[in-house]
Design an enzyme around this catalytic site. Structure first.
Site, short mmCIF file in Angstrom:
data_model
loop_
_atom_site.label_atom_id
_atom_site.label_comp_id
_atom_site.label_asym_id
_atom_site.label_seq_id
_atom_site.Cartn_x
_atom_site.Cartn_y
_atom_site.Cartn_z
N HIS A 38 0.82 -1.21 0.00
CA HIS A 38 0.00 0.00 0.00
C HIS A 38 0.86 1.27 0.00
O HIS A 38 2.01 1.27 0.45
CB HIS A 38 -0.94 0.01 1.23
CG HIS A 38 -0.18 0.04 2.52
ND1 HIS A 38 0.29 -1.08 3.14
CD2 HIS A 38 0.21 1.08 3.30
CE1 HIS A 38 0.92 -0.75 4.24
NE2 HIS A 38 0.90 0.57 4.37
N TYR B 165 7.51 10.99 -1.31
CA TYR B 165 7.33 9.58 -1.69
C TYR B 165 8.68 8.86 -1.70
O TYR B 165 8.84 7.78 -1.13
CB TYR B 165 6.68 9.55 -3.08
CG TYR B 165 6.59 8.19 -3.74
CD1 TYR B 165 5.59 7.30 -3.38
CD2 TYR B 165 7.50 7.80 -4.72
CE1 TYR B 165 5.50 6.04 -3.98
CE2 TYR B 165 7.43 6.55 -5.32
CZ TYR B 165 6.42 5.69 -4.95
OH TYR B 165 6.35 4.45 -5.55
N ALA C 164 11.41 9.63 -0.16
CA ALA C 164 11.96 9.50 1.20
C ALA C 164 11.40 8.25 1.88
O ALA C 164 12.14 7.50 2.53
CB ALA C 164 11.63 10.74 2.02
N THR D 111 -1.16 1.56 -14.26
CA THR D 111 -2.25 0.88 -13.56
C THR D 111 -3.59 1.52 -13.91
O THR D 111 -4.59 1.28 -13.23
CB THR D 111 -2.04 0.95 -12.03
OG1 THR D 111 -2.05 2.32 -11.66
CG2 THR D 111 -0.76 0.29 -11.61
N1 NDP Z 1 2.37 2.40 -10.37
C1 NDP Z 1 3.65 2.63 -10.51
O1 NDP Z 1 4.10 3.15 -11.53
C2 NDP Z 1 4.61 2.25 -9.44
C3 NDP Z 1 4.20 1.77 -8.22
N2 NDP Z 1 5.13 1.39 -7.28
C4 NDP Z 1 4.71 0.86 -5.98
O2 NDP Z 1 3.75 -0.16 -6.14
C5 NDP Z 1 2.85 -0.16 -5.05
C6 NDP Z 1 1.42 -0.09 -5.56
O3 NDP Z 1 1.29 1.07 -6.33
P1 NDP Z 1 -0.02 1.34 -7.21
O4 NDP Z 1 -0.72 0.07 -7.45
O5 NDP Z 1 0.40 2.18 -8.34
O6 NDP Z 1 -0.83 2.24 -6.21
P2 NDP Z 1 -2.41 2.56 -6.14
O7 NDP Z 1 -2.52 3.98 -5.78
O8 NDP Z 1 -3.10 2.06 -7.34
O9 NDP Z 1 -2.89 1.68 -4.89
C7 NDP Z 1 -2.56 2.03 -3.61
C8 NDP Z 1 -3.27 1.08 -2.65
O10 NDP Z 1 -2.99 1.48 -1.32
C9 NDP Z 1 -4.24 1.71 -0.63
N3 NDP Z 1 -4.08 2.83 0.31
C10 NDP Z 1 -3.87 4.13 0.02
N4 NDP Z 1 -3.82 4.85 1.14
C11 NDP Z 1 -4.00 3.99 2.17
C12 NDP Z 1 -4.08 4.13 3.59
N5 NDP Z 1 -3.97 5.31 4.18
N6 NDP Z 1 -4.27 3.03 4.33
C13 NDP Z 1 -4.41 1.82 3.76
N7 NDP Z 1 -4.35 1.61 2.44
C14 NDP Z 1 -4.17 2.70 1.64
C15 NDP Z 1 -5.23 2.03 -1.74
O11 NDP Z 1 -6.56 1.69 -1.38
P3 NDP Z 1 -7.60 2.69 -0.68
O12 NDP Z 1 -7.49 3.97 -1.40
O13 NDP Z 1 -8.90 1.97 -0.82
O14 NDP Z 1 -7.18 2.77 0.74
C16 NDP Z 1 -4.78 1.10 -2.83
O15 NDP Z 1 -5.30 -0.18 -2.63
C17 NDP Z 1 3.24 1.03 -4.18
O16 NDP Z 1 4.03 0.60 -3.11
C18 NDP Z 1 4.03 1.92 -5.12
O17 NDP Z 1 4.96 2.69 -4.44
C19 NDP Z 1 6.45 1.48 -7.52
C20 NDP Z 1 6.91 1.97 -8.70
C21 NDP Z 1 6.03 2.41 -9.75
C1 0GV Z 2 15.83 5.58 -16.14
C2 0GV Z 2 14.97 6.62 -15.54
C3 0GV Z 2 14.85 7.84 -16.39
C4 0GV Z 2 13.64 6.03 -15.18
C5 0GV Z 2 12.77 7.03 -14.45
C6 0GV Z 2 11.69 6.33 -13.70
C7 0GV Z 2 10.73 7.30 -13.01
C8 0GV Z 2 10.14 8.21 -14.04
C9 0GV Z 2 9.71 6.49 -12.23
C10 0GV Z 2 10.39 5.76 -11.07
C11 0GV Z 2 9.36 5.64 -9.99
C12 0GV Z 2 8.10 6.10 -10.58
C13 0GV Z 2 6.91 6.53 -9.70
C14 0GV Z 2 6.56 5.55 -8.63
O1 0GV Z 2 7.38 4.86 -8.10
C15 0GV Z 2 5.21 5.49 -8.16
C16 0GV Z 2 4.22 6.23 -8.66
C17 0GV Z 2 2.90 6.20 -8.00
C18 0GV Z 2 1.80 5.91 -9.01
O2 0GV Z 2 0.53 5.95 -8.40
C19 0GV Z 2 1.89 6.93 -10.13
C20 0GV Z 2 3.22 6.88 -10.78
C21 0GV Z 2 4.42 7.11 -9.85
C22 0GV Z 2 4.50 8.55 -9.41
C23 0GV Z 2 5.70 6.76 -10.62
C24 0GV Z 2 6.09 7.84 -11.66
C25 0GV Z 2 7.33 7.47 -12.46
C26 0GV Z 2 8.52 7.19 -11.55
C27 0GV Z 2 8.94 8.46 -10.85
#
Ligand code: NDP
Ligand code: 0GV
Length: 327
Positions: free
Chosen positions: A169, A232, A234, A269
């Site tokens: 999460h 984020y 951090a 996503t």
């Molecule tokens: N999507 C991306 O590009 C990337 C994602 N990640 C990591 O992957 C993981 C999932 O990301 P992603 O699927 O994109 O995120 P989403 O925003 O789609 O999902 C986040 C989930 O966390 C839950 N959530 C949010 N706030 C709370 C809270 N206060 N308490 C409990 N649950 C909470 C949300 O449900 P609800 O709102 O119902 O509480 C939801 O199920 C994260 O750890 C993210 O950092 C890493 C790199 C890139």
């Molecule tokens: C080789 C490099 C140039 C690659 C750069 C990669 C950068 C652009 C990647 C690395 C981690 C990525 C962020 C992430 O971890 C999680 C989330 C939360 C999600 O809900 C929305 C997208 C977001 C902000 C991603 C945005 C794109 C990020 C900054």
């Protein structure tokens, strides 16, 4: 011939001392060019032959190593997860939701959690559809450490133990220049980091017993300091520090609980419109927070019966991308 040392108080002596200090301070930055000289621009023909060899040999060796590493035999079998008791956090949407469906196909017992009860209900129904041994949810907010511990207790009471803890999460943040809001950083650390620590600590006795696994979903932003994701980033760096260090302690103490930190790049996503192009500006929030639940820390717990299959959620783009056969 040895040069006579200048009087340190004379102007020439002070200049010499300044030079020495600068050389001392620049020590780190002087070394790389010296090292790179060996790989790069050398003028003699023997050296240029050597340089060319190194230019070709080193990348080639890198490629061979990368090939060897990535082509290692995959020992994973879906049966390994059959009947395993797994908690997935943040499983109402996105990556967590898809992890839950994947586990369901492999026949695991699944306990999912997030704040939005209606979404969790749908995910549970779908998991049962896909073949989960059992599926249930606990709703509440990870801002509250007591709730994080409550979820783990639920695994103890309803599943009788735990084999895998998937911490995924993530709280809502923004994509833009750091705005100086310390309270936001504190809140995000509570959700993205402290609740991970609390859940791990509570789950450890069960995981030790089952010789289970902890999976921490992190990001490239938790390894490299990209701009516009300061709070984020951090929280993700904090996860790396905590879990990488804990892994070493487990090794020293021969604790057979694995810790895997997943470093993800960008994954679409369906919320990806949240990432602004430079033309759009840089203050679009990611992701949009849902309406607050009535009693955040109380947390509802429910297992949705298999019979009710009427309101399955529509498949999103991530699911059809990852699991095209199920689309
Ligand atoms: N999507 C991306 O590009 C990337 C994602 N990640 C990591 O992957 C993981 C999932 O990301 P992603 O699927 O994109 O995120 P989403 O925003 O789609 O999902 C986040 C989930 O966390 C839950 N959530 C949010 N706030 C709370 C809270 N206060 N308490 C409990 N649950 C909470 C949300 O449900 P609800 O709102 O119902 O509480 C939801 O199920 C994260 O750890 C993210 O950092 C890493 C790199 C890139
Ligand atoms: C080789 C490099 C140039 C690659 C750069 C990669 C950068 C652009 C990647 C690395 C981690 C990525 C962020 C992430 O971890 C999680 C989330 C939360 C999600 O809900 C929305 C997208 C977001 C902000 C991603 C945005 C794109 C990020 C900054």
């Amino acid at each position: 011939m040895k040069r006579a040392r200048q009087n340190p108080n004379s102007p020439a002596g002070q200049a010499e001392q300044r030079g020495a200090n600068q050389r001392l301070l620049l020590g780190l930055s002087i070394h790389p060019p010296v090292i790179f000289q060996g790989f790069g621009s050398c003028s003699s023909s023997a050296n240029s032959g050597m340089g060319r060899l190194q230019k070709i040999l080193i990348p080639f060796l890198g490629l061979v190593l990368a090939f060897w590493f990535y082509s290692a035999r995959d020992t994973f079998k879906p049966e390994m997860l059959r009947g395993k008791r797994v908690i997935v956090t943040g499983a109402s949407t996105g990556i967590g939701e898809q992890i839950a469906y994947h586990l369901a196909r492999m026949g695991s017992h699944i306990l999912i959690t997030a704040r939005t009860e209606a979404k969790l209900q749908n995910v549970v129904r779908r998991c049962l559809e896909l073949g989960a041994a059992s599926a249930r949810f606990v709703s509440g907010t990870m801002e509250d450490t007591a709730f994080a511990q409550h979820v783990v207790r639920e695994a103890q009471t309803s599943l009788g133990g735990l084999d895998m803890l998937i911490l995924n999460h993530v709280g809502a943040s923004y994509f833009g220049f750091f705005d100086g809001d310390v309270e936001h950083v504190r809140k995000l650390l509570e959700i993205n980091f402290l609740s991970y620590v609390a859940m791990t600590t509570s789950a450890l006795p069960m995981l030790k017993e089952s010789e289970g696994s902890i999976v921490v979903v992190s990001s490239m932003a938790g390894k490299v300091g990209f701009p516009f994701t300061v709070p984020y980033s951090a929280t993700k760096f904090a996860l790396d520090g905590f879990f990488s260090s804990l892994r070493q302690e487990f090794a020293i103490q021969s604790i057979n609980v694995s810790i895997t930190l997943c470093i993800l790049g960008f994954i679409d996503t369906g919320k990806s419109s949240a990432i602004p192009t430079p033309a759009q500006g840089l203050s679009i929030p990611i992701p949009a927070p849902p309406p607050a639940p009535p009693h955040p820390s109380a947390g509802a717990s429910a297992a949705v019966p298999l019979g009710d299959r009427t309101s399955l959620p529509p498949k999103n783009s991530l699911e059809s991308h990852l699991f095209p056969q199920a689309a």
